[in-house]
Each structure stands twice: as structure tokens, then as C-alpha cells.
Write an enzyme that holds these catalytic residues in place. Sequence first.
Site, short mmCIF file in Angstrom:
data_model
loop_
_atom_site.label_atom_id
_atom_site.label_comp_id
_atom_site.label_asym_id
_atom_site.label_seq_id
_atom_site.Cartn_x
_atom_site.Cartn_y
_atom_site.Cartn_z
N HIS A 126 75.23 33.65 83.26
CA HIS A 126 74.63 33.02 84.44
C HIS A 126 74.13 33.99 85.50
CE1 HIS A 126 78.69 32.88 86.20
NE2 HIS A 126 77.94 32.91 87.44
N LYS A 168 86.01 33.04 89.64
CA LYS A 168 86.10 32.94 91.18
C LYS A 168 87.49 32.60 91.53
CE LYS A 168 81.45 32.33 92.67
NZ LYS A 168 80.61 31.44 93.21
#
Length: 416
Positions: free
Chosen positions: A308, A260
Amino acid sequence: MIQMFINLLETIPSLGRHSFQVAFLSAQIAEKMNLDPNVSFLSGLIHDLGLILPYEGKTLLDEIDDTFVIVRDTPGKPLHLHSILGSFITDYVEKLKPISPIVLKHHFPASYLDKTEENLISNIVFISDQVSRYTMINLDVSPRDILIALEDMKSFFFPEVFEACREVLNTEFVQWQLENILAGYDVTDLLDHHVRNCPDCDKKDLIQIGKIVSFIVDTKSEFTTSHTWRVAVFSEKMAEKAGRNSEDLFIAGLYHDIGKISVSYKILEKPAKLSDEEYAIMKKHVYFSYLILLPYKDENWFLPAVRHHERLDGYGYPFRLKGEEMTLEDKIIQVADVFSALLEERPYRPANTVEKALSMVREEVKKKKLSQEAFELLESSLEDFDLSSIEVGREIRKEIRTFVNRVVEKFGDYVL
Ligand SMILES: [Fe+2]
Ligand SMILES: [Fe+2]
Ligand SMILES: [Fe+2]
């Protein structure tokens, strides 16, 4: 560890190219001066890393492009906020501590410095930084032009640093390497022998870096102030309940969203649902995590970290794995990630209560997206979670502020 920094820098192209140039040139100059080329390389590589660390709720990262590196990162006052923040990061990690003062002083003119080995290297990084800036502004530049430009700033550098830089820049090898890096060629092989000579970190260092990574990722958006930390702690506790390696899942949690850092704030912070195109960019963060963490592909925590967003039914991403292809560790972090996200406020919806979040995860289990076994671990670990805990973010924020104040007290105020 160094390879991870290189991979991270590669996902932020203008900062990456600049950092690789400065690392390469610093090592060349140091070699010429019989100083440690590996320390110089490492210092050059992460000299501007402070740019990605948020301070007082703001970060410079989204503003970074070539113009930023060229125009803003210029000598004025010797002390820059990003130098202090970079110095903080390196000070925070045992193995990087020795280069913290070098990073701090990488914009200091020689007149501010005693002639110690450490200060000579910080001055080497400074001159390399100026050369890199110059090549970024003037694309078809000759080394002669660079030297003429540097001549104007000669007083900023120790005479021997200036002389060594001049000699090094006169070799075709260095000129062509700098050109190549700027053109975006893969630098992995080019920088390989320095990388191999850099100190490798143990689990303790990895966790320290992971705490900073989680802080950076969580602080990137005001809606995720404790997301990464919670995922790490939830996964750790659930793994413990299952009798699995909880430290590995804690590390997987700290690093799972590292990609991110490479996704624009405008998307992370958008106060509405994302468009399809924006959503695709947002999803790509997990691919960036994969690229950045690849040097750790043989560690047990690597796969859960990059899986994930997979789902049991095969509709997750980026690998579209099916349930039987995944381990319990993968499934634990998936549940921890969803549960943690549901507890947070989003630009387009309020935070959910614990009960509501739990029942929403249960729905996903019924739809065969998330694992029943992992869900049961979540339920049975709930009492071990401190659901209000955002302590780490607060703690690091305080530590950064103290560090900045201490530096300012010693050297005077900084420029942005
Ligand atoms: Fe800088
Ligand atoms: Fe720089
Ligand atoms: Fe994610």
C-alpha cells in the site's frame, strides 16, 4: 492464524518471549497430565494478548518490556484487565471461543476454581506464567531455584498441576528450551507441531480478527480513529466497481497497517512532523505488516496489503516497485489509503474536506505516483461511501465495555 499471532508476538520481543515460554511449558505440563496439549499451547500463546487491546482510550502496550511482564503481571487480585481483554478477543472469534474462559482465569488461584478440565488448563497457564516470570528476572536460574520460589505460591495451584510442573521442569529438555526461547532463538520450528495442530480459521474468522486488528491500529492514535476501517471499505467498494474480488480487498484493508501495532505510540502520536529517524521507524510498519502477514502470502489479499505504500514511479516502499509490476488491486488500496489519510486530522494539520482530498489525490495521479484508473474508481464509488462512518470502532468499543462489565459483575473488580 496461529502463525500470524506468533509473527505478531515476535515483533514485540519481551511479550513474545514470555508468551512462547508460557505456551511451550503449558503444553508440556498438559501432556504430562493427559490434558489437551494443543489447547494449552494456544492458551499459553495468547494468554496476555489483551495487553495490546486499547480500553477506555488507553493501552498497556507501550509500557510492555521485561519489567512490565515481571513486576506488573503478578498475582494480587485474581482478575486482571488484560485477562478480561484477552478473553474478549478470543470470545470474538468463533474458532478461539473455547479458550476464552481459560484466558480470563489465567491469574486465578486454584481456590477460586472448580476442578474442570478448562480450569486445570487455566491453572497450568498460571503456573507456566510464574515460571516464565521467574526465568526473566533471574537469568542464570536453575530449575531447583524456580521450584523453591514456586513452593511459596504452592497454594495458588492445584496439587496435580504443581506436581506435573515440577516433573517437567526437572527435565533438561524443558530447561534448555526455556533458556533458548528467552535468548531469542527463532521459535518457529520449535513450536511447529503445535501450530499445525491448532484450528485454522476460515474467512469469517479472518474478518473478525481483522476487525479487532483495525480497531487496535486505529485506536493507537487519536488521529486515525477510523483510518483502517475506511481504507477497507473504500477498497472494497472500488474493487466492486472494477469487478474484482471485493472481499479480498476488504481484508487487505483491515490488515494493511497491522505492523503499526509494533510501532511506538510516541511516534504515532507525535504532535509535530517526524524527524528523519522517526520517519524511518514509522515507514517500517509496512515491513512489520509483511512479516506478520507472511503466513497468508498465497492469499490474493496479501500483496495489496503489503504494497500500500508503493508508488507507480518506483519511489514508494518497501519494494520500490514500478507501475507495471503492480496489479489494479495494489493500486486501488494505494489510492484508498492516501484518500483516507487526507480526510483525517494530523497532529500537524487539520483534516481536509472531501473536495480538497480528492484534488490532492488527483495531483498525485498527475505526478504519476497514483493510478489514474484507481482514481476514477474512487470518484465513481464516492457516493457509495459513508464518509462519516466510524461505526465499527464505536461498536467494538461498546462491546468491549459490555464484556468487561459482565465479567466484573460475575467475578468482582479487576486490577490493571
Ligand atoms: Fe497475564
Ligand atoms: Fe503472562
Ligand atoms: Fe501504512
